[in-house]
Design an enzyme around this catalytic site. Structure first.
Site, mmCIF file in Angstrom:
data_model
loop_
_atom_site.group_PDB
_atom_site.id
_atom_site.type_symbol
_atom_site.label_atom_id
_atom_site.label_comp_id
_atom_site.label_asym_id
_atom_site.label_seq_id
_atom_site.Cartn_x
_atom_site.Cartn_y
_atom_site.Cartn_z
ATOM 1 N N GLY A 17 0.845 -1.201 0.000
ATOM 2 C CA GLY A 17 0.000 0.000 0.000
ATOM 3 C C GLY A 17 0.870 1.236 0.000
ATOM 4 N N GLY A 19 0.189 5.437 0.677
ATOM 5 C CA GLY A 19 -0.773 6.532 0.901
ATOM 6 C C GLY A 19 -0.073 7.837 0.583
ATOM 7 N N ASP A 152 -11.094 9.035 10.654
ATOM 8 C CA ASP A 152 -11.044 8.624 9.251
ATOM 9 C C ASP A 152 -11.522 7.179 9.111
ATOM 10 O OD1 ASP A 152 -8.535 8.476 6.587
ATOM 11 O OD2 ASP A 152 -10.689 8.861 6.582
HETATM 12 C C1 LIG Z 1 -3.713 -10.183 2.255
HETATM 13 O O1 LIG Z 1 -3.908 -9.070 1.469
HETATM 14 C C2 LIG Z 1 -3.806 -7.888 2.104
HETATM 15 C C3 LIG Z 1 -4.331 -6.804 1.425
HETATM 16 C C4 LIG Z 1 -4.251 -5.550 2.003
HETATM 17 C C5 LIG Z 1 -3.680 -5.378 3.260
HETATM 18 C C6 LIG Z 1 -3.169 -6.480 3.945
HETATM 19 N N1 LIG Z 1 -2.589 -6.391 5.217
HETATM 20 C C7 LIG Z 1 -2.179 -5.255 5.828
HETATM 21 N N2 LIG Z 1 -1.844 -5.308 7.126
HETATM 22 C C8 LIG Z 1 -1.498 -4.197 7.778
HETATM 23 C C9 LIG Z 1 -1.454 -2.972 7.114
HETATM 24 C C10 LIG Z 1 -1.189 -1.732 7.864
HETATM 25 C C11 LIG Z 1 -1.301 -1.697 9.255
HETATM 26 C C12 LIG Z 1 -1.146 -0.509 9.941
HETATM 27 C C13 LIG Z 1 -0.890 0.663 9.266
HETATM 28 C C14 LIG Z 1 -0.826 1.965 9.967
HETATM 29 O O2 LIG Z 1 -0.642 2.992 9.368
HETATM 30 N N3 LIG Z 1 -1.005 1.991 11.265
HETATM 31 C C15 LIG Z 1 -1.108 3.227 11.988
HETATM 32 C C16 LIG Z 1 -2.350 3.138 12.771
HETATM 33 O O3 LIG Z 1 -2.988 2.130 12.712
HETATM 34 N N4 LIG Z 1 -2.682 4.188 13.487
HETATM 35 C C17 LIG Z 1 -3.790 4.300 14.306
HETATM 36 C C18 LIG Z 1 -4.720 3.237 14.424
HETATM 37 C C19 LIG Z 1 -5.818 3.415 15.240
HETATM 38 C C20 LIG Z 1 -5.998 4.611 15.933
HETATM 39 C C21 LIG Z 1 -5.077 5.636 15.807
HETATM 40 C C22 LIG Z 1 -3.970 5.472 14.978
HETATM 41 C C23 LIG Z 1 -0.746 0.639 7.896
HETATM 42 C C24 LIG Z 1 -0.913 -0.548 7.207
HETATM 43 C C25 LIG Z 1 -1.760 -2.973 5.745
HETATM 44 O O4 LIG Z 1 -1.651 -1.826 5.033
HETATM 45 C C26 LIG Z 1 -1.973 -1.856 3.654
HETATM 46 C C27 LIG Z 1 -2.973 -0.738 3.389
HETATM 47 C C28 LIG Z 1 -3.330 -0.697 1.896
HETATM 48 C C29 LIG Z 1 -4.330 0.433 1.653
HETATM 49 N N5 LIG Z 1 -5.504 0.262 2.478
HETATM 50 C C30 LIG Z 1 -5.221 0.202 3.908
HETATM 51 C C31 LIG Z 1 -4.246 -0.941 4.207
HETATM 52 N N6 LIG Z 1 -2.129 -4.103 5.128
HETATM 53 C C32 LIG Z 1 -3.250 -7.748 3.370
#
Ligand SMILES: COc1cccc(Nc2ncc(-c3ccc(C(=O)NCC(=O)Nc4ccccc4)cc3)c(OCC3CCNCC3)n2)c1
Length: 355
Positions: A17, A19, A152
């Site tokens: 991903g 952003g 969000d």
């Molecule tokens: C199997 O196929 C797949 C297909 C797609 C995804 C996965 N898995 C998978 N696992 C983990 C992630 C991830 C986790 C945390 C953060 C983050 O930025 N945390 C910060 C955070 O959570 N703050 C926060 C939370 C709560 C309150 C306050 C602050 C960023 C990304 C991911 O990302 C990929 C993106 C792609 C675009 N759409 C969103 C997900 N993807 C797997």
């Protein structure tokens, strides 16, 4: 690009991903063999978003909840920030319910037929929607209790881990104020489709009330397979959001309609509060009680994980716990939290023996 800061600790794989100013790559935590998601941010690109990123990293270190994606490690180098996060192997909520988007084409009836077919396939049953929505409410209730707002909430930020457990993330990196919920937040962020009216018109708003609205949009999408407010023109979209008027498909039960209506109130003061939401009859139907924020023995001490690590690092358990209990969110923290997560999933607590 080789990131030397990860060398020997993580093996980077594909990008999953990207952003605004963050890129997320799949990686393997070498000592446990577990998959992790590493969010990589270039400091130079962050600009005046740097304080928000630091705030989020601080926030995440204070958050420990079953349905919020866990932060394992933070690495800072001269040029980058790396956030090592829990990998959600089940992907996005979107992939489980393809939301039917508005497409304006001339053949209106063709659209109706396609729409009908898509929607039939894409909406969840009430009990499935309730099963997922209770987990989302649990995470948001915990967030609010900790003095944070998500701001969000949308399907892209609702992920699943391998056993279909909901994991809330904030991929868009909006600010999460620590100075309590009731601070009036002036900055507007988030995608308009899920954004509350007061956020859309740029009025001062409360993060908690904005999250309730977005959860109302999420619940509607889960039950209907399409969005309550949608339009290819941004002005029409705003008008629809500010009108608070949306279709109620005939398949929606009276209970669902009532709950959605209590969340999609244009006037934030008429909107249901999180305290009322957790015990709403629609949410408790079929369950033995209100949605709980869950018990979170924050940063618990687990002797089995400590001893597995002390063996591997060849230091005493006492020494090992001394290194772990300062919670530096370094590689020790990551290894320990990953072992703890494996244990909670009933998986063996062991490290990859140094080959
Ligand atoms: C199997 O196929 C797949 C297909 C797609 C995804 C996965 N898995 C998978 N696992 C983990 C992630 C991830 C986790 C945390 C953060 C983050 O930025 N945390 C910060 C955070 O959570 N703050 C926060 C939370 C709560 C309150 C306050 C602050 C960023 C990304 C991911 O990302 C990929 C993106 C792609 C675009 N759409 C969103 C997900 N993807 C797997």
């Amino acid at each position: 690009v080789r990131y030397t800061a990860l060398k020997g600790h993580y093996e980077l794989e594909k990008t999953i991903g990207c952003g605004g100013f963050a890129k997320v790559k799949l990686a393997t935590h070498i000592l446990t063999g577990e998959k992790v998601a590493i969010k990589i941010m270039e400091k130079a690109h962050l600009g005046d978003d740097l304080p928000r990123v630091k705030l989020e990293m601080k926030a995440l270190q204070n958050l420990s909840h079953r349905h919020i994606c866990k932060l394992y490690q933070v690495i800072e180098t001269e040029a980058h920030y790396f956030m090592v996060m829990e990998y959600c192997a089940g992907g996005e909520l979107f992939d489980h319910i393809g939301i039917f988007y508005f497409i304006y084409i001339d053949y209106f009836y063709l659209l109706l037929i396609i729409g009908y077919i898509l929607v039939e396939k894409n909406r969840l049953s009430e009990s499935e929607a309730r099963h997922f929505f209770r987990q989302i409410v649990s995470a948001v209730a915990y967030l609010h209790e900790q003095g944070y707002a998500h701001r969000d909430l949308k399907p892209e930020n609702v992920l699943f881990d391998k056993d279909q457990t909901v994991k809330l993330i904030d991929f868009g990196l909006c600010a999460k104020p620590k100075e309590g919920m009731e601070s009036l937040l002036a900055t507007s962020c988030g995608s308009p489709t899920y954004a509350a009216p007061e956020l859309v018109i740029g009025k001062k708003y409360f993060g908690s009330q904005v999250d309730i609205w977005s959860m109302g949009v999420l619940l509607y999408a889960l039950l209907c397979g399409f969005l309550p407010f949608d339009d290819s023109s941004i002005d029409n979209l705003y008008r629809k959001i500010l009108s608070g008027k949306y279709d109620e498909p005939e398949w929606l039960s009276r209970g669902s309609k009532r709950l959605i209506s209590s969340m999609l109130q244009v006037d934030p003061n008429n909107r249901i509060t999180i305290e009322k939401l957790v015990c709403h009859p629609w949410l408790t139907m079929g369950y033995d009680g209100p949605v709980t924020k869950g018990i979170h023995n924050f940063h618990e001490k687990d002797n089995e994980c400590i001893s597995v690590m002390s063996d591997s690092y060849r230091i005493s358990k006492h020494e090992m716990w001394k290194k772990l209990s300062c919670w530096n969110y370094d590689y020790y923290t990551a290894t320990y939290l990953i072992l703890l997560t494996r244990k909670k999933r009933g998986l063996p607590v062991k490290l990859v023996t140094s080959s």
